[in-house]
Every structure is written in structure tokens, then in C-alpha cells.
Design an enzyme around this catalytic site. Sequence first.
Site, PDB file in Angstrom:
ATOM      1  NE  ARG A   1      21.584   7.899  10.025  1.00 19.06           N
ATOM      2  CZ  ARG A   1      21.327   7.525  11.272  1.00 19.06           C
ATOM      3  NH1 ARG A   1      21.063   8.431  12.203  1.00 19.06           N
ATOM      4  NH2 ARG A   1      21.335   6.257  11.604  1.00 19.06           N
TER       5      ARG A   1
ATOM      6  CD  GLU B   1      -8.910   6.216 -13.152  1.00 15.96           C
ATOM      7  OE1 GLU B   1      -8.762   6.326 -14.374  1.00 15.96           O
ATOM      8  OE2 GLU B   1      -9.859   6.709 -12.526  1.00 15.96           O
TER       9      GLU B   1
ATOM     10  CG  ASP C   1      -3.292  -5.014 -14.048  1.00 18.27           C
ATOM     11  OD1 ASP C   1      -3.035  -5.253 -12.860  1.00 18.27           O
ATOM     12  OD2 ASP C   1      -2.576  -5.402 -15.006  1.00 18.27           O
TER      13      ASP C   1
END
Lengths: 659, 659
Positions: free
Chosen positions: A306, A419, A421
Amino acid sequence: MTDDLADRLREVLDGRWAHLRRAARQKLDSRFVTVPGETGDQARERISRLVREIPPEVGVTAGFPAEFGGADDPGGSMVATETLAQVDLSLMVKAGVQWGLFGGAVYALGTRRHHEAWLPGIIAGDVMGCFAMTETGHGSDVQRLRTTAVYHPETETFDLHTPYEAARKDYIGNAARDGRMAVVFAQLIVGERRHGVHAFLVPIRDDRGRPMPGVTIGDAGAKAGLLGVDNGRIAFHHVTVDREMLLDRYGQVAPDGTYTSSIANDTRRFFTMLGTLVRGRVSVGGSASAAAKSALTIAVRYGESRRQFTAPDSEREVVLNDYLAHRRKLLTALARSYALSFAQEKLVRDLSDALAGGEIEDRRQRELESRAAGLKAVQTWNATRTIQLCREACGGAGYLAENRLPGLKADTDVFTTFEGDNTVLLQLVGKGLLTGYRDAFGSLDGWGRAAFAAEQVREMVLERTAARSLITRLVDAVPKRGDSVGLTERGWHLSMFEEREKHLLEGAVRRLRRGAETKRDRPFDIFNDVQDHVLAAASAHVDRVVLEAFVAGVEEVADAPVKALLDKVCDLYALSTIEADKGWFMEHERLTPARAKAVTAAVNDLLTELRPRMRTLVDGFGVPDAWLNAAILREEADRQAVMSSADHAAAGEEIVPIG
Amino acid sequence: MTDDLADRLREVLDGRWAHLRRAARQKLDSRFVTVPGETGDQARERISRLVREIPPEVGVTAGFPAEFGGADDPGGSMVATETLAQVDLSLMVKAGVQWGLFGGAVYALGTRRHHEAWLPGIIAGDVMGCFAMTETGHGSDVQRLRTTAVYHPETETFDLHTPYEAARKDYIGNAARDGRMAVVFAQLIVGERRHGVHAFLVPIRDDRGRPMPGVTIGDAGAKAGLLGVDNGRIAFHHVTVDREMLLDRYGQVAPDGTYTSSIANDTRRFFTMLGTLVRGRVSVGGSASAAAKSALTIAVRYGESRRQFTAPDSEREVVLNDYLAHRRKLLTALARSYALSFAQEKLVRDLSDALAGGEIEDRRQRELESRAAGLKAVQTWNATRTIQLCREACGGAGYLAENRLPGLKADTDVFTTFEGDNTVLLQLVGKGLLTGYRDAFGSLDGWGRAAFAAEQVREMVLERTAARSLITRLVDAVPKRGDSVGLTERGWHLSMFEEREKHLLEGAVRRLRRGAETKRDRPFDIFNDVQDHVLAAASAHVDRVVLEAFVAGVEEVADAPVKALLDKVCDLYALSTIEADKGWFMEHERLTPARAKAVTAAVNDLLTELRPRMRTLVDGFGVPDAWLNAAILREEADRQAVMSSADHAAAGEEIVPIG
């Protein structure tokens, strides 16, 4: 097109389970990849079909015993999950729920009779199940969940009950659509005695898919991502569960109600049970990093082609990766990604070696659990940040589903809170360090134990987590705090990471000790006032674990050019990590202002040096184009097809390229 | 329930356009709010219906001249957009495209005949249109877009053409479904002469909604968010456009092809045209902050009721907001949110005053454009970060669409790259500062002018952007760099922000000057090697603009208790901003290590002091519950209904709460 160096990098990153990664790249064809713009129903239908079609060579069920259809290779199953994460995160989570959480719990918490009766069907995907632990009212504080299982000797059954709304099981994968069975965590009560949380294997739907009597199943509804996963809510209204269905490896109930357990202490038993489920966290952390690698591959390759804005010295426009700011974002993220790869590989190896060794020594078990918790938190947060910056690095294109990045972001977002915090997990790590791992996984109300912790830690010596002798040699080779030491001296990096962790820990201890004296009347504040300090110590610890694993991993590399490149990447990881926290290092006189500026200059030099290797570094991740599944990486021809709506294709094709 | 202080806070934040904000709260009822889990088609249908039903009292079209149905109140229309952003971001963007970008361009770039012919229909929503500027190959570098408009004197028409694939218009709102007309930006060519980018009003669909001959319309397809906005792609294959359809306020083409313009320089003319569109950026920045306020309201209110883990001194579990780490995340974000509110209000006021005054003095125009660009970047990045942390602060609940946070995150995510990529915008601000605004909005290839810039800046004096005399008085009141100065001395905060910006700018200039001498052969590198430095200077500038606006805004407050509270919030904003960049301040001896630690301690003290005010502070934002539209904020009863699937409601209700 990948160059030769990229192939050799990939071989290094593929690590011990290279055979599984290669198999996945071959077997998981375009049939398995994401479908942008699906509705929730379409995604759920597709994923629940595909999850049963995952080729065995991929190794998703490798962790189970060979006698039941597995391969006695837990490490393999964790690596297999990572590869699925690059193909489709809903597929990865769906598989993780079925074989990691549900099947894993039956295996780890159940006994022979459960294994024989259920594992074959679970492994084959005939018995789909849920891991019903989290409740609406209690996620992180699992030990206090409210579902009850009261034993009745006369009928030799448990009465499973959801006492009130907030005690319903929530966010449960496989619940809304496919689950027939569920491993349900509930407070075991026999007579007047409460024995703490235990797991029960419970049928939740009949053969025709209708909820069993007394079982209420709801749908968690639309989510930010993971559309292919049927998360739901389950409530039990006095459901009768046979005594045999208690997963009784760690606690048994005799017909007459007599309770026995090899672990007397309820809390200790509870965390031992949880400990057996550590693989889930390891898989989530690894999957998050795997997804970040996909995002980086897309953004870096886009940035190579790009072009935007012309340089003053040419009519040719500049490719994005040539801009310093763009390079800074992507290359430092790439370096982190490499560092975490080595840390994850090491964790999986250590864990699988430990499991292979049968009974794991207690202290070792705690250390592995702590490392799994810390790496899960750091990897999932890093994935969220990295995927976000990759999506921004692709501009408007990064917002389109056809370019994959939105899906990667939305699907992995929940990893920061499920699973475990992340903040709670880091706090766990911090407390583990404070108490020298002793009781780290005891209940989280560590406030009371602050004073105790203080004692423990006084003679704390940090333990090297990888290649001890090498790390020691490198650290001892450099004078401490010398401004003269070269900025790329590995020993200096290591000691900077080490000293930060040690100082943060000792500071936390001092403050806790002071608090324990001055705040006797406010025990909650003793710890809470130091929480940010403890969390900082924990992430400093994880940073060190990661750097040590990276250093040890690079040391193992035999291929000289690959090793040389990885050394540069390691420099960038170490220096950009120091730069990001230079405030702390100066505050504590580990860095002079002049040297801090030199660090930034050194980082920018590395960015220039590594610029030509950006493409090589992402190709080294070895993510197949089919898995990347991003329109911006396909030929212009394909993109045109994507663009022109069929009825105007003709007109579209008439557009003649000039020059 | 909001307390009295919250109401008074809200009155202050509502500012000059309080009447519009109040009207919006009344008129935008539940009919207009988001619908979680919609499919793309459902969302597009709903939004294109609702956008026409927005009650006039809301003021979305207030910016147009009264004679055509507007209210000559551009500030009002910008504020109206902010309120829409809290109701439904797709609705806000759809309205922004129709009246801000499309209608705004016809008004600002067209002349009397265009206004009379089109504005009434546009304002009424009968003529839906697109703003076709961005191309697949050129987004940020709009000046180089490739679509061509060749004038043919013999037919007095323009030939509008998309020369190749990458020149198609992309990500265009209103294109895929509703747009009948489009303002198309293309390179104007008359004979051999190219006159740069001009805008043309072009029909793209006939009355039956079919693309006009030669017009190819595609659908941008699924996106991360903004499902209700029909973004599309438009390509033109030698489409004939009548001469009258050139929006010719700044450049005219006579029947014979003679080109005339009041602005001779093509680049200058181009940026003057763009300048008239500054309102779009102001609206996007304000909307991002408005969405962040919704997210903060949800997270803070949830954190007030959600309990997790018990304190050692009680059986009662602790509410999330009592945890230091939780408070730190949310309260510092709240302080930023307040600061940005004042900065945004000031920008809208200044811009609308300037517009009211008719011709805006050139320098003033550039300053407003720069401030709009800087605040757009900072507010959209802050919104992305803030909404992410709010979603994480709500755990698993924050991942469910029913709790709104996923939508807020996904919908605002694109704001960081549309209406100008944030990095490009900050660079614009930086270059503007370097050249003392002179030519700041000239083409972006500022590298060549680096040396010139160096000259300009030598005698640079920062200009205070708000309440000049007050700010000057406060700054002069404190000794520079004195460790003795109180940490909450406003003058000290202001001078810290000021000195950082000045030092960064001067440093950038020195490096550019050196580069201009040593890198003559590599002109691109002259600027690129300093890009990170220039971006840092730009964000330091925006930080100062925000702080000065906050200070000036608080000074205006008559209500003593409100003022006292806002003063504390301002302390928190200033100190947490200094803390976040303490590395820089120490590097440049603006902060000693000891004082840096004191800053952190002061921040924590403020967090404790403001803890009881968290709820008040979010209630002060005045976001109605109906707009928040989050299940976790509704009564348990409602949530139960959400949970139990209809057929099992009975069983669900039988669940009896215990004690």
C-alpha cells in the site's frame, strides 16, 4: 512468496510440535476458514458441523489417553488449539469447550468409571457438552458460586438447584444449541456439612434436544464476536443427579453420605481441582497470540504494497511500512509477538513434561499455574492491542469483514476476561510472588495474609525461569547500572527486567507491612491500597519470564542467520519494553535521562535495521494465505469480483486500466 | 436515580446548546435506540427509515440556512450529531453522511443555483446522497485521487471516469442502498490543463433505484460495526455530467471551457474547499466522546452494584468500584472524558462564532482546522481505548450485545481512520505548529519545507488557546520547576503541559534543521526520521488545548459545589496525564524522580477522594437509560425475562430466591 530465511524462521517457531503445525496447515483447508458477514445462526450451524470434521492429524484430542482415542500428548492438544485459532476462532473455542473444558474436566476430575463410560463418545464428538462453572453472579470468584448439590442418602442422588437468578450458569459454551451433557460446578452439601465446590456430570438435554425436566436453558444472544459459539444460560430447578455422576477424583460421597477426600482442606481441594484445568488458560493465551500473528501478517503485508503520499524526491508514492510511525507500531508489536511465541512454547513444553512425569511436585505445579495465568493475561491483552493497531494500520480496509481484522478483534476480545479475568489473574500472580508461591492459589482474600506475606518475602531471591546458568552468566557479565554498558548487552536487559521486578515486589511488601500495622481496623484497605503496586510487580514478573524464555530460545537456535535475526528482534523487544516503562526506571534511578533518550534512539535504529525484514518476520509465522482469508491480500482481479455486484459485472469489467 | 449535584453538573456540560440536548432527550425515544443482534439488512432498513423520522427539534439540519429549511445554526447541528451518537451510531453516521457531508458539500462548495435546486430536497431527506471522495487507492492523500472529469466544450458536459480499479470510490456511505445523488470529487481537466480536485453533483441511481448508465455500484459488505450504514463502492465509466453540476463556488468553467477561480493556487484552492468541510471532523470527534460517555455510564453504574470477592472484615462482597485498580481505570477515563467535553464545547463555540462572523480570517481558519483535526484524533483514540476498558470492566457481561458495549466499540472503531486517519491528522497538526500555521494545510509533502519550517519556528511562542489572561495569570503565579510547588497548583499543570509542547517542537525543529543539512540526498528521510518526534509534539499540543479549555470552562462555572467537584476532576486529568508521560518529564528534567512518585501518590489520593462521586460524575453526562439500552442496568425482573427462553419461563419463575 516467502524467502528461504522465512522458512527457516518458521521451523524454529514451529518448535517441538512442528509436525502438528505442519499437519494443520495441510489438513485445515479453505473449507474450515471464516465466512465474513454470516448471521449468528449460519455461523453456529457451520461451526457445529465443522468441529466434528476436524481431521485427527490436527491433534485437538491428542491430550486424552491413547486407550480412549487420544495420544497421551497434552502439549499437542494445546498447540492444535493455537492452529485452530488462526483458522477460525469460533472453531477454536467450540473445540476448546468440547475437548479442553468439558472433556478435560471429565478426564481430570472424574475417575475410571467416568472415563470408560464417557471419554470415547466425548472424543468422537458424539457427546457434546458444556463446562458449567461461571454464574451470572460469580465469575472470577468461582469458589463462592451458589448452585447447590444436596445429597440424599435414601435415594442416593444429589438435588442440583439454582437457588436464585444470579446463580444461573452464564456465558456457557455449547449450552444454547448443541450441549447434551454438562459438567456442573456446585456447592456439595451432605446433611449439615458443606464440602465446597465439586463437579457433577449432568444430562441437560434429551435425545431429541429438549431440555431435561427442571433444566432451563436460555441463549446468551448476540455477542461482540464468536458468532459460531452457542453460549447460553442454564438454571436447575431441583434436578435429580445420580450419585455416580459426581466427578469424584478429589472428593467422594459414599452411598450413606460419608464424605472422603485425599485433600482435607476445602479451599486447597478446590484449587487443586482448578489446577487440573490449567491447560485451558494455556490454550487461550497461545490462541490469542496466534490470532495476533494473523493480524500482523495482514497489516505488514498490506503495508508493504500500500502506497500513500509521494516523497519529495520521486513521483513514486511511499509504501506505508517506510513511514517511521507505521514501522514503530508494527515492528515493536512483531518483536513482542516473537517474544511471546518463545514464552508460550516454553510453557507448553514445561507443562507437558511435568504432566508426562505423572505426579507433579506441589511447588512446581503452583509455578506452572502462575506462569499460565500471567502469560494468559499478557498475551490476551497484547492480542487486543496488537489487532487493534493492525486494523488501524489498514485504514478503511481494516474495518471491512472481508479483510478479516474485524473478526480477529471481535472474536479474541473476550479472551481478556474469560478463563479468568486478566486483572484477577495478574493479582493471583502478584500474590503468588509475595508469598513465594506458598498458598498462592489459596482463596483470593489475601488481605489478611499481607503481614505474613511480608515475612515470607524478606529474603526473597528471584528465581530464573529459563536457562538458569546462561541467564546468570549474562547478568553477571555486566556491571549494574553502568551507563557505560552497551544498550544491546543482553545481560543489561535481563538485569533491568530483574531489578524492576525485585524492587517492585520489595516495595509492595514494605507497603503491605506498614499497612498491616497502621490499618488493622481496615483490613480491606491493607491490600487494596497497594493493588496497583502488586499488579505492576506481577506484570514486571511476566515481562521477565518472557524475556528469559526468548533469550533461552534464541540460544538454542543452531541456524546462524536465523539466530542473528532473532537476536535483533530480541534487542527490539527488550529495549522497547524498557522504553515503554522508562518512567519507572528513571524514578528508581535504573536509567539516567541521557540513557533513556539513548534507548529511544537505539529503538529507532533497530526499526531502520529491521525494516527490510518485516515481511520475512511475518512470513516466519507461517500462517497460510487461505487461513488469513483477507481480500486485501488477494490479487486485484479477485478484488474486482468482490466489488462489482453481479448485475453490473459487465460494466465493471469495461473499466480499462490506464498505463 | 440522579442526585441534585448530578443535575447541576449536567447543566454545565450541556453548555450553549443545552436546549437541543434537552430536546433530543425528550424526542429521541426508545423507537430510535439500537437493536442488538440485528442482521445487516434489518439494520439498514431500520436506519434508513429512522433517519427520515428524526424530529426537527433535535437540530440535525440546523446548520443549513433558514431560507432552505435550516436554522443558520451550524454549532447546533454538530451538537445534534453528538446526541444521535448516544442513541445509535449508525443513525448518527447516516445523518452525518446525508446532511453533514453530502448536504454540507452542496451548500459549502455549490452556489445559489445548486442551493435553490437541491437543498430543500436534501434537508427534507427526499434526495438521499453520497459524499464520494475516498478512493480505494487514495484515502488520506485525497489531493491525488484518480477519478477524472474532462470537460467537452462542444457538448458543455464533463466526462466523469474511473480510469482503473483502485480509483473507484470506496467505503462511501449511502452508496450501497439509498443514495440517488453523489457529490463526486474528481480531477478537473479542461483541454491540456489539469485544475486539481473539484466536486460534481452526480445522479447515481434513477427513480427506480437502478444505477445510472455507466455507474457501477458495489456493496462494501459486512463491516466491524455500523451495520445500519450502507457503505458501498462506486465506479464511473465515461459518465456524462452537465456543466451546471460542477459545484463551482471556488472554481468555475465557462461554456467555452475557460477556467476561473478566486484562488489561483490549485493546492491552496483544494485545501480551502476541504476547510469548508471541517464540521464533519468536529462532529466525529464529539460523537466519539459522546459514545465513550455512554460506555463509562454503563461500566461505572455496573461497578457500583456488581460485587465480587469478600473483604476479610465482612461477609458482604466488595463492589467493583471499591477496588483501586478498577477505580484507577474508570476514574482517570472519566476525568479525560470531562476534559474533552469542555474542549469539544469550546471548539464548537469558536467554530460557530467564526462562521457566524461571515468571512473567517485565514489564520483563524487554519487554527480552527488544526484544532478540529487534533481533537478528532485524540477523541476518537480515547473513545476506542475507553470503550474497550469499559467492556473489560464489565467482564463477560461486557461481551454481550444486550449490554451495548460491543456495539459502542465496533461502531466507533472506524472513527480512528475515517474523516482523516488519526496519525495523518496529528501529523497535520504537528506540521501546522512547525510552520506557525503558515501553509499548514498545504500538501503534506512537508519534508522539503523542513528547513523553512526550522526558520519559522525559531522565535516560536506558544499561543494560549483559551482564557488567555486567566491562563497567563495562573502560569505566572508558580515558579518554574520548583519541587516546592503544590502538585495541585493549576499553574504548575499548565506550565508542565506548555513546556513539554514547546520543548518537543523546538527539538523537532533542531533535528529537522540538522537533517536538512546532512540528508540533502535523502529528502524523504529529513522528515521521516523525525516523524515520531513531530507526532509527540502534536499530541502534547492537543493535551494543552484540552487542559486550557477545561481550566477556562471550570472558571466560568458559577455553581460553587459543581465548580469544586470539577476542580478535583481537572486535578485528576492534569496529574494522570503528567503521570502517563512522566518518562518524558524526567528525561527532560521537568520532574524529579521523587516528585514523579509524589504525582502517582497524588493521583491515588484523588481516586479515593472522588470514589464517592463516580456515580454522580456519570449521571452528569445526562445519558437517558433508554439510550444506554443495556440489560445489565435493568431490573433483575427484566433480566430474568431475557434469560428464560419462553417455553421454559414457567420453570424459570419457579426459581425461588433464598434469604
